[in-house]
Design a protein around this motif. Structure first.
Motif, PDB file in Angstrom:
ATOM      1  N   LEU A 188       0.836  -1.441   0.239  1.00  0.00           N
ATOM      2  CA  LEU A 188      -0.025   0.078  -0.175  1.00  0.00           C
ATOM      3  C   LEU A 188       0.497   1.348   0.241  1.00  0.00           C
ATOM      4  O   LEU A 188       0.349   2.282  -0.653  1.00  0.00           O
ATOM      5  N   ARG A 189       2.378   1.272   0.995  1.00  0.00           N
ATOM      6  CA  ARG A 189       2.996   2.407   1.337  1.00  0.00           C
ATOM      7  C   ARG A 189       3.274   2.748  -0.579  1.00  0.00           C
ATOM      8  O   ARG A 189       3.288   4.029  -0.422  1.00  0.00           O
ATOM      9  N   ASP A 190       3.521   2.039  -1.551  1.00  0.00           N
ATOM     10  CA  ASP A 190       3.503   3.019  -2.862  1.00  0.00           C
ATOM     11  C   ASP A 190       2.702   3.662  -3.416  1.00  0.00           C
ATOM     12  O   ASP A 190       3.646   4.337  -4.229  1.00  0.00           O
ATOM     13  N   ARG A 191       1.405   3.257  -3.282  1.00  0.00           N
ATOM     14  CA  ARG A 191       0.553   4.210  -3.644  1.00  0.00           C
ATOM     15  C   ARG A 191      -0.305   5.451  -3.028  1.00  0.00           C
ATOM     16  O   ARG A 191      -0.998   6.273  -3.402  1.00  0.00           O
ATOM     17  N   PHE A 192      -0.486   5.090  -1.877  1.00  0.00           N
ATOM     18  CA  PHE A 192      -0.677   5.414  -0.945  1.00  0.00           C
ATOM     19  C   PHE A 192      -0.121   6.416   0.520  1.00  0.00           C
ATOM     20  O   PHE A 192       1.011   5.551   0.987  1.00  0.00           O
ATOM     21  N   GLN A 193      -0.012   7.471   0.966  1.00  0.00           N
ATOM     22  CA  GLN A 193       0.461   7.981   2.265  1.00  0.00           C
ATOM     23  C   GLN A 193      -0.648   6.868   3.531  1.00  0.00           C
ATOM     24  O   GLN A 193      -1.324   6.414   3.808  1.00  0.00           O
ATOM     25  N   ALA A 194       0.309   5.829   3.939  1.00  0.00           N
ATOM     26  CA  ALA A 194       0.090   4.453   4.961  1.00  0.00           C
ATOM     27  C   ALA A 194       0.841   4.759   5.884  1.00  0.00           C
ATOM     28  O   ALA A 194       1.829   5.324   5.970  1.00  0.00           O
ATOM     29  N   GLU A 195       0.180   3.732   7.157  1.00  0.00           N
ATOM     30  CA  GLU A 195       1.379   4.008   8.228  1.00  0.00           C
ATOM     31  C   GLU A 195       0.971   2.528   8.668  1.00  0.00           C
ATOM     32  O   GLU A 195      -0.178   1.757   8.554  1.00  0.00           O
ATOM     33  N   TYR A 196       1.668   2.081   9.641  1.00  0.00           N
ATOM     34  CA  TYR A 196       2.113   0.899  10.263  1.00  0.00           C
ATOM     35  C   TYR A 196       1.902   0.726  11.727  1.00  0.00           C
ATOM     36  O   TYR A 196       2.742   1.351  12.175  1.00  0.00           O
ATOM     37  N   ASP A 197       1.111   0.077  12.329  1.00  0.00           N
ATOM     38  CA  ASP A 197       1.044   0.144  13.789  1.00  0.00           C
ATOM     39  C   ASP A 197       1.554  -0.567  14.329  1.00  0.00           C
ATOM     40  O   ASP A 197       0.008  -1.658  13.936  1.00  0.00           O
ATOM     41  N   GLU A 198       1.502  -1.905  15.698  1.00  0.00           N
ATOM     42  CA  GLU A 198       1.465  -2.491  16.192  1.00  0.00           C
ATOM     43  C   GLU A 198       2.127  -2.767  17.657  1.00  0.00           C
ATOM     44  O   GLU A 198       1.265  -3.795  17.539  1.00  0.00           O
ATOM     45  N   GLY A 199       1.619  -1.593  17.739  1.00  0.00           N
ATOM     46  CA  GLY A 199       1.601  -1.311  19.319  1.00  0.00           C
ATOM     47  C   GLY A 199       0.316  -0.897  20.140  1.00  0.00           C
ATOM     48  O   GLY A 199       0.197  -0.005  19.682  1.00  0.00           O
ATOM     49  N   GLY A 200       0.121  -2.407  21.101  1.00  0.00           N
ATOM     50  CA  GLY A 200      -1.281  -2.016  21.675  1.00  0.00           C
ATOM     51  C   GLY A 200      -2.233  -2.069  21.424  1.00  0.00           C
ATOM     52  O   GLY A 200      -2.228  -2.919  20.539  1.00  0.00           O
ATOM     53  N   ALA A 201      -3.326  -1.752  22.574  1.00  0.00           N
ATOM     54  CA  ALA A 201      -4.555  -3.190  22.409  1.00  0.00           C
ATOM     55  C   ALA A 201      -5.472  -1.811  21.195  1.00  0.00           C
ATOM     56  O   ALA A 201      -5.083  -0.900  20.818  1.00  0.00           O
ATOM     57  N   ILE A 202      -5.827  -2.949  20.028  1.00  0.00           N
ATOM     58  CA  ILE A 202      -6.547  -2.217  18.680  1.00  0.00           C
ATOM     59  C   ILE A 202      -7.126  -1.054  18.695  1.00  0.00           C
ATOM     60  O   ILE A 202      -7.071  -0.347  18.264  1.00  0.00           O
TER      61      ILE A 202
END
Ligand code: GAP
Length: 449
Positions: free
Chosen positions: A367-381
């Motif tokens: 996704l990041r290639d086409r859109f400003q995207a963010e990855y987040d794996e820390g903490g409760a959903i």
């Protein structure tokens, strides 16, 4: 406004400048999400000026121009505000902003309202920021930081006639920093001494000026509503004769209903031939259009939509700010138009194990290639969703146990909170499709157009 200021700081949109030194009044720094949002605002403006039409060209002129520019334009003489001083509290106020100012001793009162206030008569104060060029500081070295981007366009008019092979009607657009030694600042980034403008000078045959003025009024209002500003919070206000700037024969402000009341977002002015004639006289150059076929020559008139980047950004933030409740818990959400949202899509593994982070990273990379995207794996959903809601991310993609079995993910919509399953392979096209869809602010009631 306080809620916006606090959200901007908490979430890294805007910080007070020079905070470690106690701050510098009405000077601000844009943080990560502020930069992304600002870039999107400017990008949509460029798009409306350049990509969606064929009669406008781009420019990026110098901030420090020949000092003669500002004498010819009338700014050295007329770019002034009327000021009064209070002999008691030693503060200085704009004479025409007294009702919006606070008395230095009794902030609940306006200057002049308490028996102790002792105001001087109004005196003119020039807003130009002076600097000097070269090692010797004397009268000959005085220069100015530009107070508007517009003059750089007039100085280049001749270049554009030659290289652009344009014939009126045509426009020249630019975005850049401007500087004004404002006396009444405040209200966050609404009025600052250093700010960014998006200005376009549209050169037209004199007889067509009124028609083009109307054209740009409509276009500019539609630009804001097209990017989600609620129409009932936007209005056009024609200037009274006494209000007109020294160069303008007609101006209408696009006003937004800020928390401080209806205030200018953008000015659209008919500048007539004021600037080209003034620069032609001062420079001795001919600044006119000559039709080589017919021999017709004239000084074009100019219609100018002049917007502030920072003020537009503030209006978009205010219009987007919302509070609601999810499952009994309060939520703050920025309902920004998806095209303006700093981050378009967040990728969140439900848990930080069982292969979910690995699959989520694969989705993120796609996704990041086409859109400003963010990855987040820390903490409760739930906390991660709230964080994305607060920065206005329209879609959150969640990778869960099922994703590892059938390569589908859920896409959560910031506004409707609906979650739908989408195949990973179809995800980029799905986000693209959603970005292209017409968006309507959920803050509008069903009766609003
Ligand atoms: N060339 C015409 C011109 O500069 P203006 O109405 O003085 O017109 C245009 O400025 C826009 O620039 C305003 O509508 C506002 O959005 C922005 N602007 C002006 N002064 C500002 C300031 N001190 N701080 C932030 N934005 C400002």
């Amino acid at each position: 406004m306080e809620k916006i200021v606090s959200l901007c700081k908490r979430r890294g949109f805007v910080f007070g400048s020079s905070e470690i030194y106690g701050g510098l009044g009405s000077s601000y720094d844009y943080g990560h999400y502020g930069v992304l949002l600002k870039n999107n605002v400017k990008d949509r403006w460029w798009r409306a000026m350049l990509r969606e039409r064929d009669d406008i060209l781009a420019l990026d002129s110098a901030i420090i121009q020949h000092p003669e520019t500002w004498r010819a334009s009338g700014h050295v003489e007329s770019f002034t505000d009327p000021l009064v001083d209070c002999r008691t509290c030693k503060l200085r106020f704009r004479a025409d902003h007294l009702e919006a100012s606070q008395c230095g001793r009794k902030p609940s009162k306006h200057p002049g309202e308490t028996p102790d206030c002792d105001l001087t008569g109004a005196r003119s104060f020039n807003l130009l920021f002076e600097t000097s060029i070269g090692p010797v500081k004397d009268d000959a070295s005085v220069a100015y930081l530009r107070p508007e981007t517009a003059q750089g366009i007039f100085l280049n008019f001749k270049n554009y006639l030659q290289f652009g092979r344009k014939k009126p009607p045509f426009g020249i657009a630019q975005i850049g920093k401007s500087f004004r030694n404002e006396i009444t600042t405040g209200n966050f980034i609404f009025r600052t001494r250093e700010f960014e403008q998006m200005e376009m000078e549209f050169f037209v045959p004199p007889d067509d000026a009124d028609r083009w003025f109307e054209h740009w009024l409509e276009r500019r209002v539609n630009w804001y509503t097209g990017l989600g500003i609620r129409p009932d919070h936007l209005r056009l206000r024609p200037h009274e004769r006494e209000e007109l700037s020294h160069y303008s024969s007609a101006t209408s402000d696009v006003e937004y209903l800020f928390p401080i009341g209806w205030s200018e977002l953008e000015g659209i002015a008919n500048r007539g031939d004021y600037d080209l004639t003034a620069h032609a006289e001062a420079s001795g150059q001919k600044l006119e259009y000559v039709d080589t076929a017919s021999g017709e020559r004239y000084v074009p008139h100019v219609i100018e939509p002049a917007a502030g980047v920072d003020r537009a950004l503030l209006a978009f933030l205010i219009d987007a700010y919302d509070e609601d409740e999810i499952g009994g818990e309060a939520r703050t959400v920025l309902r920004l138009h998806p095209l303006l949202a700093p981050v378009k899509v967040a990728v969140l593994p439900l848990v930080k194990r069982d292969g979910q982070p690995e699959l989520a990273s694969e989705v993120y990379e796609a996704l990041r290639d086409r859109f400003q995207a963010e990855y987040d794996e820390g903490g409760a959903i739930g906390r991660r969703y709230r964080r994305q809601d607060e920065i206005g991310t329209p879609w959150a993609v969640t990778i869960d146990g099922q994703s590892l079995q059938d390569r589908t993910v859920t896409v959560r919509d910031r506004d409707s909170l609906k979650q739908v399953r989408v195949a990973i392979d179809a995800l980029p096209q799905e986000i693209e499709r959603r970005l292209r869809e017409t968006w309507r602010s959920p803050k509008l009631s069903d009766n609003d157009s």
